[in-house]
Design a protein around this motif. Structure first.
Motif, PDB file in Angstrom:
ATOM      1  N   ASP A  98      39.491  30.863  37.221  1.00 44.52           N
ATOM      2  CA  ASP A  98      38.959  30.724  35.871  1.00 44.52           C
ATOM      3  C   ASP A  98      37.749  29.805  35.940  1.00 44.52           C
ATOM      4  O   ASP A  98      37.538  29.077  36.929  1.00 44.52           O
ATOM      5  N   TYR A  99      36.936  29.828  34.894  1.00 40.84           N
ATOM      6  CA  TYR A  99      35.685  29.070  34.877  1.00 40.84           C
ATOM      7  C   TYR A  99      35.412  28.643  33.443  1.00 40.84           C
ATOM      8  O   TYR A  99      35.334  29.481  32.548  1.00 40.84           O
ATOM      9  N   MET A 100      35.265  27.358  33.219  1.00 42.82           N
ATOM     10  CA  MET A 100      34.973  26.822  31.890  1.00 42.82           C
ATOM     11  C   MET A 100      33.759  25.910  31.987  1.00 42.82           C
ATOM     12  O   MET A 100      33.614  25.137  32.937  1.00 42.82           O
ATOM     13  N   LEU A 109      40.310  23.769  26.648  1.00 43.99           N
ATOM     14  CA  LEU A 109      40.859  23.362  27.937  1.00 43.99           C
ATOM     15  C   LEU A 109      42.377  23.428  27.917  1.00 43.99           C
ATOM     16  O   LEU A 109      43.007  23.943  28.849  1.00 43.99           O
ATOM     17  N   SER A 110      42.978  22.941  26.850  1.00 44.11           N
ATOM     18  CA  SER A 110      44.430  22.999  26.730  1.00 44.11           C
ATOM     19  C   SER A 110      44.928  24.437  26.734  1.00 44.11           C
ATOM     20  O   SER A 110      45.932  24.765  27.376  1.00 44.11           O
ATOM     21  N   ALA A 111      44.207  25.330  26.033  1.00 44.12           N
ATOM     22  CA  ALA A 111      44.608  26.737  25.967  1.00 44.12           C
ATOM     23  C   ALA A 111      44.499  27.400  27.333  1.00 44.12           C
ATOM     24  O   ALA A 111      45.372  28.197  27.728  1.00 44.12           O
ATOM     25  N   ARG A 112      43.454  27.096  28.059  1.00 39.52           N
ATOM     26  CA  ARG A 112      43.286  27.694  29.388  1.00 39.52           C
ATOM     27  C   ARG A 112      44.375  27.202  30.344  1.00 39.52           C
ATOM     28  O   ARG A 112      44.927  27.981  31.133  1.00 39.52           O
ATOM     29  N   ALA A 115      47.487  29.069  29.520  1.00 36.31           N
ATOM     30  CA  ALA A 115      47.461  30.441  30.016  1.00 36.31           C
ATOM     31  C   ALA A 115      47.696  30.493  31.522  1.00 36.31           C
ATOM     32  O   ALA A 115      48.436  31.345  32.022  1.00 36.31           O
ATOM     33  N   LEU A 116      47.089  29.573  32.251  1.00 38.13           N
ATOM     34  CA  LEU A 116      47.273  29.532  33.701  1.00 38.13           C
ATOM     35  C   LEU A 116      48.713  29.188  34.068  1.00 38.13           C
ATOM     36  O   LEU A 116      49.282  29.746  35.006  1.00 38.13           O
ATOM     37  N   SER A 117      49.315  28.282  33.333  1.00 37.43           N
ATOM     38  CA  SER A 117      50.704  27.903  33.622  1.00 37.43           C
ATOM     39  C   SER A 117      51.651  29.065  33.333  1.00 37.43           C
ATOM     40  O   SER A 117      52.639  29.261  34.054  1.00 37.43           O
ATOM     41  N   GLU A 187      46.122  41.952  32.685  1.00 36.60           N
ATOM     42  CA  GLU A 187      47.531  41.574  32.703  1.00 36.60           C
ATOM     43  C   GLU A 187      48.141  41.786  34.080  1.00 36.60           C
ATOM     44  O   GLU A 187      48.862  40.932  34.598  1.00 36.60           O
ATOM     45  N   ASP A 188      47.845  42.942  34.717  1.00 31.41           N
ATOM     46  CA  ASP A 188      48.452  43.258  36.007  1.00 31.41           C
ATOM     47  C   ASP A 188      47.916  42.390  37.136  1.00 31.41           C
ATOM     48  O   ASP A 188      48.649  42.014  38.047  1.00 31.41           O
ATOM     49  N   VAL A 189      46.625  42.079  37.080  1.00 28.08           N
ATOM     50  CA  VAL A 189      45.986  41.351  38.190  1.00 28.08           C
ATOM     51  C   VAL A 189      46.007  39.847  37.977  1.00 28.08           C
ATOM     52  O   VAL A 189      46.305  39.078  38.888  1.00 28.08           O
ATOM     53  N   TRP A 190      45.700  39.423  36.745  1.00 26.00           N
ATOM     54  CA  TRP A 190      45.647  37.984  36.469  1.00 26.00           C
ATOM     55  C   TRP A 190      46.899  37.477  35.760  1.00 26.00           C
ATOM     56  O   TRP A 190      47.135  36.278  35.715  1.00 26.00           O
ATOM     57  N   GLY A 191      47.660  38.365  35.189  1.00 26.04           N
ATOM     58  CA  GLY A 191      48.875  37.956  34.501  1.00 26.04           C
ATOM     59  C   GLY A 191      48.612  37.266  33.186  1.00 26.04           C
ATOM     60  O   GLY A 191      49.460  36.568  32.662  1.00 26.04           O
ATOM     61  N   ARG A 192      47.445  37.425  32.630  1.00 23.94           N
ATOM     62  CA  ARG A 192      47.088  36.767  31.382  1.00 23.94           C
ATOM     63  C   ARG A 192      45.851  37.435  30.837  1.00 23.94           C
ATOM     64  O   ARG A 192      45.160  38.167  31.534  1.00 23.94           O
TER      65      ARG A 192
END
Length: 235
Positions: A98-100, A109-112, A115-117, A187-192
């Motif tokens: 990801d890149y912010m 930042l909290s939302a990203r 999503a990663l978690s 969804e399939d590759v990144w799961g989000r």
């Protein structure tokens, strides 16, 4: 989640630390690349949040070391003031998930991080539920994919695909002739779902198209269906 933050600006480092801990995660802060690399040799983190400009090296140097010595399982997000499209592409192609861009927006930042978690938990649950894939290889004309080793060849020649590029290619070659939506790929590759400003998907699709030579000369065609998705056809 155990999260490492690499940021040399003390004020921004404190803000990142606060956002992460307020979200319920553990955060360890580092001010230079060498300190983080030293820590990674004895500690494990679920997510790394990296600045690009550092006192002793670049964030790209750090992520290249991580991918070589730690592997692909640790999630990496760049948080940097490099805002140009070529900067974003360089970060993603270096191996970032990801890149912010700065200035730091606390809610984003909290939302990203959230999503990663979620992606990490989903992958862990899937790994516990599935013992082994039923299909281990894909053959389609001149293309061969080994799903266990995550390797690809064209006419027996190895193709250098990054892990997510391989996952995208495998998804399409397992669904030849089907229109696959952008949402399903994400969804399939990144799961989000990716943030709407992210060019991650388009960048990776372009790399897959180029590296696998998906063109009529090789009896395949990858068609872009505007705003909807992509379809891979063989002839």
């Amino acid at each position: 989640m155990r999260i490492a933050s690499l940021e040399d600006d003390p004020i921004e480092s404190q803000l990142i630390h606060q956002v992460i801990t307020d979200a319920g995660h553990e955060c360890t802060s580092f001010a230079d690349g060498k300190s983080l690399i030293n820590a990674l040799q004895s500690q494990t983190f679920d997510i790394l949040v990296l600045d690009w400009h550092l006192p002793d090296m670049t964030g790209k140097d750090v992520i290249e070391w991580v991918r070589k010595h730690v592997g692909e399982n640790v999630i990496v997000m760049f948080l940097t003031n490099r805002v140009l499209e070529e900067n974003i592409v360089a970060g993603l192609m270096a191996g970032a998930d990801d890149y912010m861009t700065k200035p730091i927006r606390e809610a984003e930042l909290s939302a990203r991080i959230h999503a990663l978690s979620k992606r990490i938990r989903r992958v862990s649950e899937a790994g516990a539920a599935v013992a082994a894939p039923q299909v281990t290889t894909i053959e389609a004309g001149i293309f061969h994919f080994d799903l266990l080793r995550k390797t690809a060849t064209i006419r027996g020649e190895a193709v250098d695909l990054k892990p997510k590029e391989f996952d995208i290619a495998a998804l399409f070659f397992q669904n030849i002739g089907q229109l696959i939506s952008r949402e399903r790929i994400m969804e399939d590759v990144w799961g989000r779902e990716l943030m709407m400003t992210s060019r991650t998907l388009d960048t990776h699709m372009s790399q897959v198209r180029t590296k696998l030579q998906l063109k009529l000369d090789n009896n395949v065609r990858l068609t872009t269906v505007y705003t909807i998705g992509y379809r891979l056809d063989t002839f």
